[in-house]
Design a protein around this motif. Structure first.
Motif, PDB file in Angstrom:
ATOM      1  N   ILE A 185      39.677  48.311  38.732  1.00  0.00           N
ATOM      2  CA  ILE A 185      40.115  47.288  37.779  1.00  0.00           C
ATOM      3  C   ILE A 185      41.579  46.904  37.979  1.00  0.00           C
ATOM      4  CG2 ILE A 185      40.498  46.807  35.326  1.00  0.00           C
ATOM      5  CD1 ILE A 185      38.113  48.667  34.743  1.00  0.00           C
ATOM      6  N   TYR A 186      42.455  47.892  38.019  1.00  0.00           N
ATOM      7  CA  TYR A 186      43.888  47.609  38.029  1.00  0.00           C
ATOM      8  C   TYR A 186      44.377  46.854  39.268  1.00  0.00           C
ATOM      9  CZ  TYR A 186      44.782  50.341  33.797  1.00  0.00           C
ATOM     10  OH  TYR A 186      44.815  50.797  32.501  1.00  0.00           O
ATOM     11  N   PRO A 187      43.934  47.187  40.488  1.00  0.00           N
ATOM     12  CA  PRO A 187      44.437  46.433  41.641  1.00  0.00           C
ATOM     13  C   PRO A 187      44.102  44.949  41.589  1.00  0.00           C
ATOM     14  CG  PRO A 187      43.408  48.465  42.375  1.00  0.00           C
ATOM     15  CD  PRO A 187      43.087  48.310  40.925  1.00  0.00           C
ATOM     16  N   ILE A 188      42.849  44.629  41.204  1.00  0.00           N
ATOM     17  CA  ILE A 188      42.473  43.218  41.106  1.00  0.00           C
ATOM     18  C   ILE A 188      43.294  42.528  40.032  1.00  0.00           C
ATOM     19  CG2 ILE A 188      40.584  41.654  40.545  1.00  0.00           C
ATOM     20  CD1 ILE A 188      38.656  43.641  41.766  1.00  0.00           C
ATOM     21  N   MET A 189      43.443  43.198  38.901  1.00  0.00           N
ATOM     22  CA  MET A 189      44.217  42.626  37.793  1.00  0.00           C
ATOM     23  C   MET A 189      45.669  42.396  38.189  1.00  0.00           C
ATOM     24  SD  MET A 189      44.425  44.203  33.940  1.00  0.00           S
ATOM     25  CE  MET A 189      45.267  43.334  32.601  1.00  0.00           C
ATOM     26  N   LEU A 190      46.274  43.396  38.823  1.00  0.00           N
ATOM     27  CA  LEU A 190      47.681  43.262  39.226  1.00  0.00           C
ATOM     28  C   LEU A 190      47.869  42.201  40.305  1.00  0.00           C
ATOM     29  CD1 LEU A 190      48.686  47.037  39.279  1.00  0.00           C
ATOM     30  CD2 LEU A 190      49.730  45.272  37.846  1.00  0.00           C
ATOM     31  N   SER A 197      50.352  33.065  38.508  1.00  0.00           N
ATOM     32  CA  SER A 197      51.278  32.348  37.623  1.00  0.00           C
ATOM     33  C   SER A 197      51.978  33.276  36.634  1.00  0.00           C
ATOM     34  CB  SER A 197      50.515  31.259  36.856  1.00  0.00           C
ATOM     35  OG  SER A 197      49.456  31.837  36.103  1.00  0.00           O
ATOM     36  N   ALA A 198      51.396  34.417  36.322  1.00  0.00           N
ATOM     37  CA  ALA A 198      51.995  35.320  35.338  1.00  0.00           C
ATOM     38  C   ALA A 198      53.281  35.940  35.857  1.00  0.00           C
ATOM     39  CB  ALA A 198      50.995  36.406  34.948  1.00  0.00           C
ATOM     40  N   GLY A 199      53.311  36.285  37.139  1.00  0.00           N
ATOM     41  CA  GLY A 199      54.491  36.919  37.706  1.00  0.00           C
ATOM     42  C   GLY A 199      54.494  38.428  37.493  1.00  0.00           C
ATOM     43  N   PHE A 200      55.515  39.072  38.059  1.00  0.00           N
ATOM     44  CA  PHE A 200      55.576  40.524  38.028  1.00  0.00           C
ATOM     45  C   PHE A 200      55.685  41.063  36.610  1.00  0.00           C
ATOM     46  CE2 PHE A 200      58.093  44.447  37.943  1.00  0.00           C
ATOM     47  CZ  PHE A 200      57.333  45.258  38.790  1.00  0.00           C
ATOM     48  N   ALA A 201      56.584  40.526  35.803  1.00  0.00           N
ATOM     49  CA  ALA A 201      56.859  41.081  34.477  1.00  0.00           C
ATOM     50  C   ALA A 201      55.620  41.027  33.583  1.00  0.00           C
ATOM     51  CB  ALA A 201      58.021  40.348  33.824  1.00  0.00           C
ATOM     52  N   TRP A 202      55.023  39.851  33.436  1.00  0.00           N
ATOM     53  CA  TRP A 202      53.884  39.734  32.540  1.00  0.00           C
ATOM     54  C   TRP A 202      52.609  40.324  33.139  1.00  0.00           C
ATOM     55  CZ3 TRP A 202      53.697  39.345  27.623  1.00  0.00           C
ATOM     56  CH2 TRP A 202      54.766  38.769  26.925  1.00  0.00           C
ATOM     57  N   GLY A 203      52.542  40.384  34.457  1.00  0.00           N
ATOM     58  CA  GLY A 203      51.405  41.065  35.076  1.00  0.00           C
ATOM     59  C   GLY A 203      51.384  42.542  34.737  1.00  0.00           C
ATOM     60  N   GLN A 290      40.813  44.670  48.745  1.00  0.00           N
ATOM     61  CA  GLN A 290      40.628  45.831  49.618  1.00  0.00           C
ATOM     62  C   GLN A 290      40.968  47.157  48.933  1.00  0.00           C
ATOM     63  OE1 GLN A 290      43.517  47.539  50.888  1.00  0.00           O
ATOM     64  NE2 GLN A 290      44.836  46.134  49.783  1.00  0.00           N
ATOM     65  N   ILE A 291      42.001  47.197  48.070  1.00  0.00           N
ATOM     66  CA  ILE A 291      42.302  48.443  47.360  1.00  0.00           C
ATOM     67  C   ILE A 291      41.212  48.739  46.334  1.00  0.00           C
ATOM     68  CG2 ILE A 291      43.950  49.616  45.849  1.00  0.00           C
ATOM     69  CD1 ILE A 291      46.169  48.119  47.149  1.00  0.00           C
ATOM     70  N   ALA A 292      40.675  47.672  45.728  1.00  0.00           N
ATOM     71  CA  ALA A 292      39.557  47.865  44.797  1.00  0.00           C
ATOM     72  C   ALA A 292      38.338  48.419  45.521  1.00  0.00           C
ATOM     73  CB  ALA A 292      39.217  46.535  44.125  1.00  0.00           C
ATOM     74  N   ILE A 293      38.090  47.953  46.746  1.00  0.00           N
ATOM     75  CA  ILE A 293      36.970  48.478  47.533  1.00  0.00           C
ATOM     76  C   ILE A 293      37.184  49.956  47.835  1.00  0.00           C
ATOM     77  CG2 ILE A 293      35.774  48.324  49.752  1.00  0.00           C
ATOM     78  CD1 ILE A 293      36.361  45.341  49.762  1.00  0.00           C
ATOM     79  N   LEU A 294      38.406  50.320  48.214  1.00  0.00           N
ATOM     80  CA  LEU A 294      38.730  51.729  48.464  1.00  0.00           C
ATOM     81  C   LEU A 294      38.363  52.596  47.272  1.00  0.00           C
ATOM     82  CD1 LEU A 294      42.260  51.838  50.185  1.00  0.00           C
ATOM     83  CD2 LEU A 294      40.209  52.998  50.992  1.00  0.00           C
ATOM     84  N   ASN A 295      38.791  52.183  46.105  1.00  0.00           N
ATOM     85  CA  ASN A 295      38.583  52.993  44.912  1.00  0.00           C
ATOM     86  C   ASN A 295      37.138  52.962  44.438  1.00  0.00           C
ATOM     87  OD1 ASN A 295      41.352  54.033  43.926  1.00  0.00           O
ATOM     88  ND2 ASN A 295      41.764  51.918  44.457  1.00  0.00           N
TER      89      ASN A 295
END
Length: 421
Positions: A185-190, A197-203, A290-295
């Motif tokens: 979940i987290y890698p795709i979300m991040l 459009s959200a950027g680093f802070a709001w992501g 790809q990180i989501a696939i790993l996990n």
């Protein structure tokens, strides 16, 4: 003689006579045995504790740390930094006193609650960090989130022993699959938010709000049943002779785990950077998934080999798995196409997940491997941007760990007189 009613006897004490006792008589004091500890092995509270342990134990700790390849790519490719990740180190080291507070002192909810608050707070602080201010990243992401995770990890896993005995392995296995789900979940979300459009802070803040809700549920549903060690009194002393007999293989196992884990997380942290620098994303958007696939693949790696290990023995499963995982790191040299990235992610996720079997045997020792492994890989890569250095280093040390594991398996099989080890 005492007229106390007879019951289950745990000890008979001979008391000396006092002034009211006739000469020559003996007073026998019967001490009733403590009630047997009942482990329900099911029920609403047990399954709610599995759900609660599933969240902080893996989904928001190891699950989130398995998505740090997104941060690695963002910091390195966009800001010219190399993230020195210390979270896994603090997860394990802080977990030791956290476990003592849980088992010995009975402060379960205080420990897990404090860890949850610190963890979420540091996630919000990470969203405010300047990517060019290295100390801000280390304090919030490395130290703060690491300590918070450590306060949650061991108690949330250990509380399962209050509710499960016969089916304890099943409960623990379900809890541990949370790392794969969180890493899905987290890698795709991040990736979608940080690079969108959200950027680093709001992501990062969005993941913090999600984590806050999950941890609130976890703290509400986990319960303890058994009295703390302080209330139970002293238990049996450890068998030092048995410890000495297993010392040689014990040291070898710890060395094996250290070497394997020293190199195992390299693809988790650097595969997304590899994909971007080799321009392999293509129409499948491999950079995002790809990180989501790993996990996701590690979920099956954490369950299926464990089932096989119960039948044929953990060493018989771990030894070939460690060899294959080491070879896969070396195979990164051939990951030069989109299809190869996907196949590699599936295979490495599965076998690296399987390598986590019996990981708790050397938690304290392996924490230093988790602390130093990825920074060493980053330092090797930074020397001219050459990939062969970290790939060869991590593959060689993992092969060394696999070799130690094979030797340990032989020693244990010889000592037990059985090949089922």
């Amino acid at each position: 003689m005492s007229d106390r009613p007879m019951g289950p006897l745990s000890e008979v004490e001979l008391a000396t006579k006092d002034e009211s006792t006739p000469p020559g008589s003996v007073v026998i004091e019967v001490v009733a045995a403590p009630p047997a500890i009942n482990i329900p092995d099911g029920g609403l509270q047990a399954w709610l504790s599995v759900l609660g342990g599933y969240v902080p134990d893996c989904t928001t700790t190891f699950g989130y740390s398995n998505s740090f390849g997104v941060f690695q790519d963002y910091m390195c490719a966009r800001n010219g930094l190399t993230v020195i990740e210390t979270l896994d180190f603090h997860v394990v080291v802080v977990g030791l006193p956290a476990g003592k507070l849980f088992f010995d002192q009975g402060y379960f909810h205080y420990v897990v609650g404090s860890g949850s608050i610190l963890y979420v707070f540091c996630m919000f602080m990470l969203s405010l960090a300047n990517p060019h201010k290295y100390y801000q990243l280390v304090l919030s992401q490395g130290i703060g989130m690491g300590i918070g995770s450590g306060l949650m990890l061991v108690p949330a896993m250990s509380v399962q022993t209050h509710h499960w005995r016969v089916r304890r392995s099943l409960a623990m296995g379900i809890v541990m699959t949370g790392s794969g789900v969180g890493g899905l979940i987290y890698p795709i979300m991040l990736n979608k938010l940080v690079n969108g459009s959200a950027g680093f802070a709001w992501g990062v803040r969005a993941t913090a709000f999600l984590t806050l809700g999950l941890l609130a549920i976890a703290n509400a549903v986990m319960t303890t049943r058994l009295p703390s060690a302080r209330k139970r009194g002293p238990g049996p002393k450890p068998d030092m002779k048995a410890i000495r007999r297993t010392g040689r293989t014990g040291y070898l196992r710890s060395g094996t785990l250290f070497l394997v884990l020293w190199g195992m997380f390299f693809p988790y942290f650097y595969l997304q950077l590899w994909v971007n620098l080799h321009r392999l994303s293509g129409r499948w958007q491999v950079t995002v998934i790809q990180i989501a696939i790993l996990n996701a693949a590690s979920i099956f790696g954490r369950t299926l080999p464990n089932m096989l290990a119960d039948r044929v023995g953990p060493f018989n499963v771990l030894a070939p798995v460690a060899v294959i995982t080491s070879a896969l790191v070396l195979a990164m040299f051939g990951v030069t196409s989109t299809g190869a990235v996907i196949v590699f992610s599936i295979l490495y996720g599965f076998f690296s997940g399987a390598s986590a079997i019996r990981l708790g045997l050397g938690y304290f020792v392996t924490s230093f491997a988790m602390l130093t492994g990825t920074p060493i890989a980053g330092a090797l890569f930074d020397e001219g941007g050459r990939w062969y250095k970290p790939i060869v280093f991590n593959s060689v040390i993992m092969f060394a760990g696999a070799s130690c594991l094979i030797v340990a398996r032989s020693l244990v099989a010889r000592a037990k007189g059985s090949q089922h080890v």
